[in-house]
Scaffold this motif. Structure first.
Motif, PDB file in Angstrom:
ATOM      1  N   LEU A 155     -18.013  59.438  40.843  1.00  0.00           N
ATOM      2  CA  LEU A 155     -17.522  60.723  41.346  1.00  0.00           C
ATOM      3  C   LEU A 155     -18.626  61.766  41.321  1.00  0.00           C
ATOM      4  O   LEU A 155     -18.809  62.524  42.280  1.00  0.00           O
ATOM      5  CB  LEU A 155     -16.334  61.177  40.510  1.00  0.00           C
ATOM      6  N   GLY A 156     -19.382  61.817  40.228  1.00  0.00           N
ATOM      7  CA  GLY A 156     -20.487  62.761  40.146  1.00  0.00           C
ATOM      8  C   GLY A 156     -21.564  62.494  41.181  1.00  0.00           C
ATOM      9  O   GLY A 156     -22.137  63.425  41.753  1.00  0.00           O
ATOM     10  N   CYS A 157     -21.822  61.212  41.453  1.00  0.00           N
ATOM     11  CA  CYS A 157     -22.836  60.858  42.448  1.00  0.00           C
ATOM     12  C   CYS A 157     -22.419  61.245  43.862  1.00  0.00           C
ATOM     13  O   CYS A 157     -23.272  61.349  44.756  1.00  0.00           O
ATOM     14  CB  CYS A 157     -23.110  59.359  42.404  1.00  0.00           C
ATOM     15  N   ALA A 158     -21.131  61.440  44.089  1.00  0.00           N
ATOM     16  CA  ALA A 158     -20.654  61.809  45.421  1.00  0.00           C
ATOM     17  C   ALA A 158     -20.708  63.309  45.669  1.00  0.00           C
ATOM     18  O   ALA A 158     -20.503  63.760  46.802  1.00  0.00           O
ATOM     19  CB  ALA A 158     -19.218  61.320  45.618  1.00  0.00           C
ATOM     20  N   VAL A 159     -20.990  64.089  44.630  1.00  0.00           N
ATOM     21  CA  VAL A 159     -20.979  65.551  44.748  1.00  0.00           C
ATOM     22  C   VAL A 159     -22.388  66.052  45.058  1.00  0.00           C
ATOM     23  O   VAL A 159     -23.344  65.706  44.361  1.00  0.00           O
ATOM     24  CB  VAL A 159     -20.465  66.208  43.452  1.00  0.00           C
ATOM     25  N   GLU A 160     -22.496  66.859  46.106  1.00  0.00           N
ATOM     26  CA  GLU A 160     -23.759  67.518  46.437  1.00  0.00           C
ATOM     27  C   GLU A 160     -23.650  68.997  46.089  1.00  0.00           C
ATOM     28  O   GLU A 160     -22.669  69.660  46.426  1.00  0.00           O
ATOM     29  CB  GLU A 160     -24.086  67.343  47.916  1.00  0.00           C
ATOM     30  N   LEU A 161     -24.666  69.516  45.432  1.00  0.00           N
ATOM     31  CA  LEU A 161     -24.616  70.892  44.944  1.00  0.00           C
ATOM     32  C   LEU A 161     -24.487  71.902  46.082  1.00  0.00           C
ATOM     33  O   LEU A 161     -23.828  72.926  45.948  1.00  0.00           O
ATOM     34  CB  LEU A 161     -25.866  71.197  44.108  1.00  0.00           C
ATOM     35  N   GLY A 162     -25.124  71.600  47.229  1.00  0.00           N
ATOM     36  CA  GLY A 162     -25.025  72.512  48.370  1.00  0.00           C
ATOM     37  C   GLY A 162     -23.598  72.628  48.870  1.00  0.00           C
ATOM     38  O   GLY A 162     -23.109  73.729  49.135  1.00  0.00           O
ATOM     39  N   GLN A 163     -22.928  71.499  49.005  1.00  0.00           N
ATOM     40  CA  GLN A 163     -21.531  71.514  49.444  1.00  0.00           C
ATOM     41  C   GLN A 163     -20.641  72.202  48.413  1.00  0.00           C
ATOM     42  O   GLN A 163     -19.703  72.916  48.767  1.00  0.00           O
ATOM     43  CB  GLN A 163     -21.046  70.086  49.676  1.00  0.00           C
ATOM     44  N   LEU A 164     -20.941  71.971  47.143  1.00  0.00           N
ATOM     45  CA  LEU A 164     -20.154  72.602  46.086  1.00  0.00           C
ATOM     46  C   LEU A 164     -20.275  74.119  46.157  1.00  0.00           C
ATOM     47  O   LEU A 164     -19.287  74.837  45.993  1.00  0.00           O
ATOM     48  CB  LEU A 164     -20.636  72.092  44.728  1.00  0.00           C
ATOM     49  N   GLY A 165     -21.485  74.621  46.427  1.00  0.00           N
ATOM     50  CA  GLY A 165     -21.675  76.063  46.559  1.00  0.00           C
ATOM     51  C   GLY A 165     -20.914  76.642  47.737  1.00  0.00           C
ATOM     52  O   GLY A 165     -20.315  77.720  47.643  1.00  0.00           O
TER      53      GLY A 165
ATOM     54  N   LEU B 279     -24.007  63.469  34.758  1.00  0.00           N
ATOM     55  CA  LEU B 279     -25.101  62.525  34.992  1.00  0.00           C
ATOM     56  C   LEU B 279     -25.128  62.092  36.450  1.00  0.00           C
ATOM     57  O   LEU B 279     -26.205  61.975  37.063  1.00  0.00           O
ATOM     58  CB  LEU B 279     -24.937  61.309  34.075  1.00  0.00           C
ATOM     59  N   GLY B 280     -23.952  61.882  37.042  1.00  0.00           N
ATOM     60  CA  GLY B 280     -23.883  61.502  38.447  1.00  0.00           C
ATOM     61  C   GLY B 280     -24.403  62.593  39.364  1.00  0.00           C
ATOM     62  O   GLY B 280     -25.117  62.316  40.341  1.00  0.00           O
ATOM     63  N   VAL B 281     -24.070  63.841  39.069  1.00  0.00           N
ATOM     64  CA  VAL B 281     -24.580  64.966  39.865  1.00  0.00           C
ATOM     65  C   VAL B 281     -26.104  65.028  39.781  1.00  0.00           C
ATOM     66  O   VAL B 281     -26.794  65.281  40.778  1.00  0.00           O
ATOM     67  CB  VAL B 281     -23.949  66.288  39.383  1.00  0.00           C
ATOM     68  N   LEU B 282     -26.644  64.796  38.591  1.00  0.00           N
ATOM     69  CA  LEU B 282     -28.102  64.803  38.411  1.00  0.00           C
ATOM     70  C   LEU B 282     -28.764  63.675  39.205  1.00  0.00           C
ATOM     71  O   LEU B 282     -29.812  63.876  39.832  1.00  0.00           O
ATOM     72  CB  LEU B 282     -28.435  64.663  36.925  1.00  0.00           C
ATOM     73  N   VAL B 283     -28.140  62.500  39.185  1.00  0.00           N
ATOM     74  CA  VAL B 283     -28.684  61.377  39.960  1.00  0.00           C
ATOM     75  C   VAL B 283     -28.664  61.696  41.448  1.00  0.00           C
ATOM     76  O   VAL B 283     -29.628  61.408  42.173  1.00  0.00           O
ATOM     77  CB  VAL B 283     -27.883  60.079  39.669  1.00  0.00           C
ATOM     78  N   ARG B 284     -27.582  62.312  41.931  1.00  0.00           N
ATOM     79  CA  ARG B 284     -27.505  62.705  43.342  1.00  0.00           C
ATOM     80  C   ARG B 284     -28.606  63.690  43.691  1.00  0.00           C
ATOM     81  O   ARG B 284     -29.218  63.626  44.769  1.00  0.00           O
ATOM     82  CB  ARG B 284     -26.125  63.299  43.615  1.00  0.00           C
ATOM     83  N   TYR B 285     -28.901  64.618  42.805  1.00  0.00           N
ATOM     84  CA  TYR B 285     -29.919  65.641  43.057  1.00  0.00           C
ATOM     85  C   TYR B 285     -31.323  65.050  43.048  1.00  0.00           C
ATOM     86  O   TYR B 285     -32.159  65.400  43.886  1.00  0.00           O
ATOM     87  CB  TYR B 285     -29.805  66.737  42.003  1.00  0.00           C
ATOM     88  N   ARG B 286     -31.595  64.110  42.117  1.00  0.00           N
ATOM     89  CA  ARG B 286     -32.940  63.560  41.971  1.00  0.00           C
ATOM     90  C   ARG B 286     -33.168  62.317  42.832  1.00  0.00           C
ATOM     91  O   ARG B 286     -34.257  62.140  43.390  1.00  0.00           O
ATOM     92  CB  ARG B 286     -33.189  63.207  40.497  1.00  0.00           C
ATOM     93  N   HIS B 287     -32.158  61.452  42.920  1.00  0.00           N
ATOM     94  CA  HIS B 287     -32.323  60.164  43.598  1.00  0.00           C
ATOM     95  C   HIS B 287     -31.121  59.901  44.509  1.00  0.00           C
ATOM     96  O   HIS B 287     -30.191  59.181  44.122  1.00  0.00           O
ATOM     97  CB  HIS B 287     -32.471  59.036  42.571  1.00  0.00           C
ATOM     98  N   PRO B 288     -31.098  60.471  45.713  1.00  0.00           N
ATOM     99  CA  PRO B 288     -29.929  60.334  46.605  1.00  0.00           C
ATOM    100  C   PRO B 288     -29.599  58.884  46.967  1.00  0.00           C
ATOM    101  O   PRO B 288     -28.428  58.527  47.046  1.00  0.00           O
ATOM    102  CB  PRO B 288     -30.353  61.136  47.855  1.00  0.00           C
ATOM    103  N   ARG B 289     -30.610  58.047  47.179  1.00  0.00           N
ATOM    104  CA  ARG B 289     -30.335  56.658  47.548  1.00  0.00           C
ATOM    105  C   ARG B 289     -29.662  55.904  46.401  1.00  0.00           C
ATOM    106  O   ARG B 289     -28.729  55.123  46.623  1.00  0.00           O
ATOM    107  CB  ARG B 289     -31.632  55.955  47.949  1.00  0.00           C
ATOM    108  N   ALA B 290     -30.151  56.123  45.193  1.00  0.00           N
ATOM    109  CA  ALA B 290     -29.524  55.494  44.027  1.00  0.00           C
ATOM    110  C   ALA B 290     -28.086  55.990  43.858  1.00  0.00           C
ATOM    111  O   ALA B 290     -27.197  55.224  43.474  1.00  0.00           O
ATOM    112  CB  ALA B 290     -30.339  55.777  42.769  1.00  0.00           C
ATOM    113  N   ALA B 291     -27.859  57.262  44.174  1.00  0.00           N
ATOM    114  CA  ALA B 291     -26.509  57.818  44.071  1.00  0.00           C
ATOM    115  C   ALA B 291     -25.561  57.151  45.064  1.00  0.00           C
ATOM    116  O   ALA B 291     -24.415  56.844  44.724  1.00  0.00           O
ATOM    117  CB  ALA B 291     -26.547  59.330  44.315  1.00  0.00           C
ATOM    118  N   ASP B 292     -26.043  56.905  46.293  1.00  0.00           N
ATOM    119  CA  ASP B 292     -25.213  56.217  47.285  1.00  0.00           C
ATOM    120  C   ASP B 292     -24.825  54.818  46.803  1.00  0.00           C
ATOM    121  O   ASP B 292     -23.684  54.381  46.984  1.00  0.00           O
ATOM    122  CB  ASP B 292     -25.959  56.119  48.618  1.00  0.00           C
ATOM    123  N   LEU B 293     -25.774  54.128  46.174  1.00  0.00           N
ATOM    124  CA  LEU B 293     -25.496  52.788  45.656  1.00  0.00           C
ATOM    125  C   LEU B 293     -24.471  52.842  44.525  1.00  0.00           C
ATOM    126  O   LEU B 293     -23.550  52.019  44.460  1.00  0.00           O
ATOM    127  CB  LEU B 293     -26.797  52.156  45.176  1.00  0.00           C
TER     128      LEU B 293
END
Length: 359
Positions: free
Chosen positions: A41-51, A171-185
């Motif tokens: 769930l955290g990996c699916a969240v993008e900070l820009g969209q959240l803002g 942790l998922g949000v951080l992974v999305r921010y730093r490593h988008p491809r890993a977050a998609d996986l």
């Protein structure tokens, strides 16, 4: 109706659930499944969209109304309508007070829904659950306040379990921010683990309780497991209609409202309630997961057969509107650039007019 079914459930707690090693292994599996789900769930969240959603919080408002107004009230009314005992009622209420689950994100993709809206509603309802889930559970359980289970309701442990989900989400949000491809996986892994875990939990729990005790689960509980997600989908669609949202957003809100986080509900029942009290009602969130998935699948099938053409027409209409607007814009640009210029014909006409005036 269901009040007379208490002894078999208690027997199931003493018999099938007496295998401590299997029970402990099941607790570990439930905890790991919850962590993986929240990480996805955290990996699916993008900070820009959240803002953007925080500046115009329609998704947050819909999550609040759907998950913590409509669904808890629906669970309470169904528990009263079917005259459930306190054990079954608490299981149903707990499931009704849970936030949205990841299944809705997958289903939203299959019905051409608004994926950003789906993710924001799931994430915001999970965060709101830290405060609103114990509150809703306390409010709606007052009807059974004279029973031992409700008097010993572990609201503190429920809040602690909810708070423990913040770490994997962050942790998922951080992974999305730093490593988008890993977050998609990780999002894909979490969705598949959801399906696999539910199947394993259903098999192991059925083994622990035994087929005889599974049969002693009241028919009213099975009926609620069928009706509750179906009514949740209908309430969500109606709520989105009240907000005058477009069709693809209505489908999204419908799925978000009816799909509950059954992993969280299972973890709370398993980790915070004494097994001798909760008995076979530990199975309710798994039954709910079974029927919410089946009904959502029928929803997707009906859309694929009858609704996709209308969605294509809507998308085509939007493209045509965009083309017309673009053509008008180009015409205006041409008109603006031609203003004040003199063509070859106009150059020839000016001396003629002067000659006629001189004559």
């Amino acid at each position: 109706m269901a009040g007379s079914e208490q002894p078999p459930a208690a027997a199931g707690a003493d018999g099938g659930l007496g295998d401590r090693s299997l029970s402990q292994g099941l607790s570990v599996l439930v905890g790991l499944a919850l962590c993986v789900t929240m990480l996805g769930l955290g990996c699916a969240v993008e900070l820009g969209q959240l803002g953007q959603q925080l500046r115009r919080p329609v998704g947050v408002l819909l999550a609040l109304l759907g998950q913590f107004v409509a669904m808890p009230l629906l669970a309470f009314l169904l528990a009263l309508l079917f005259a459930l005992d306190e054990v079954a009622a608490v299981a149903v209420l707990l499931c009704g007070c849970c936030p949205g689950g990841n299944l809705s994100n997958l289903m939203s993709v299959l019905v051409d829904g608004d994926m950003n809206l789906s993710i924001i509603m799931t994430a915001s309802s999970t965060l709101l659950a830290l405060f609103l889930m114990p509150l809703c559970l306390w409010v709606y359980s007052r009807h059974w306040i004279n029973t031992a289970l409700v008097q010993l309701l572990p609201l503190g442990a429920v809040s602690l379990t909810l708070g423990s989900t913040l770490l994997p989400i962050g942790l998922g949000v951080l992974v999305r921010y730093r490593h988008p491809r890993a977050a998609d996986l990780l999002v894909k892994i979490s969705l598949w683990s959801l399906l696999v875990t539910l199947v394993i939990l259903f098999i192991l729990t059925g083994t622990m309780l035994g087929p005889e005790l599974m049969a002693h689960i009241p028919a009213s509980v099975y009926a609620i497991a069928v009706l509750m997600p179906l009514a949740g989908y209908a309430l969500g669609y109606g709520l989105a209609t009240v907000f005058k949202m477009p069709p693809h957003c209505r489908r999204t809100v419908s799925l978000e409202t009816g799909c509950q986080n059954v992993q969280l509900c299972t973890a709370i029942l398993k980790l915070t309630f004494p097994p001798q009290l909760i008995g076979s009602m530990y199975m309710f969130p798994l039954l709910y997961a079974l029927f919410q998935s089946a009904e959502a699948g029928l929803f997707v099938l009906a859309y694929k057969m009858y609704g996709r053409d209308s969605y294509k027409q809507e998308a085509l209409g939007e493209e045509e509107d965009t083309d017309i607007s673009y053509k008008k814009l180009k015409e205006e640009e041409v008109a603006d650039t031609s203003y004040g210029t003199v063509t070859a014909e106009e150059r020839g006409s000016v001396p003629m007019e002067l000659t006629q005036t001189a004559l």
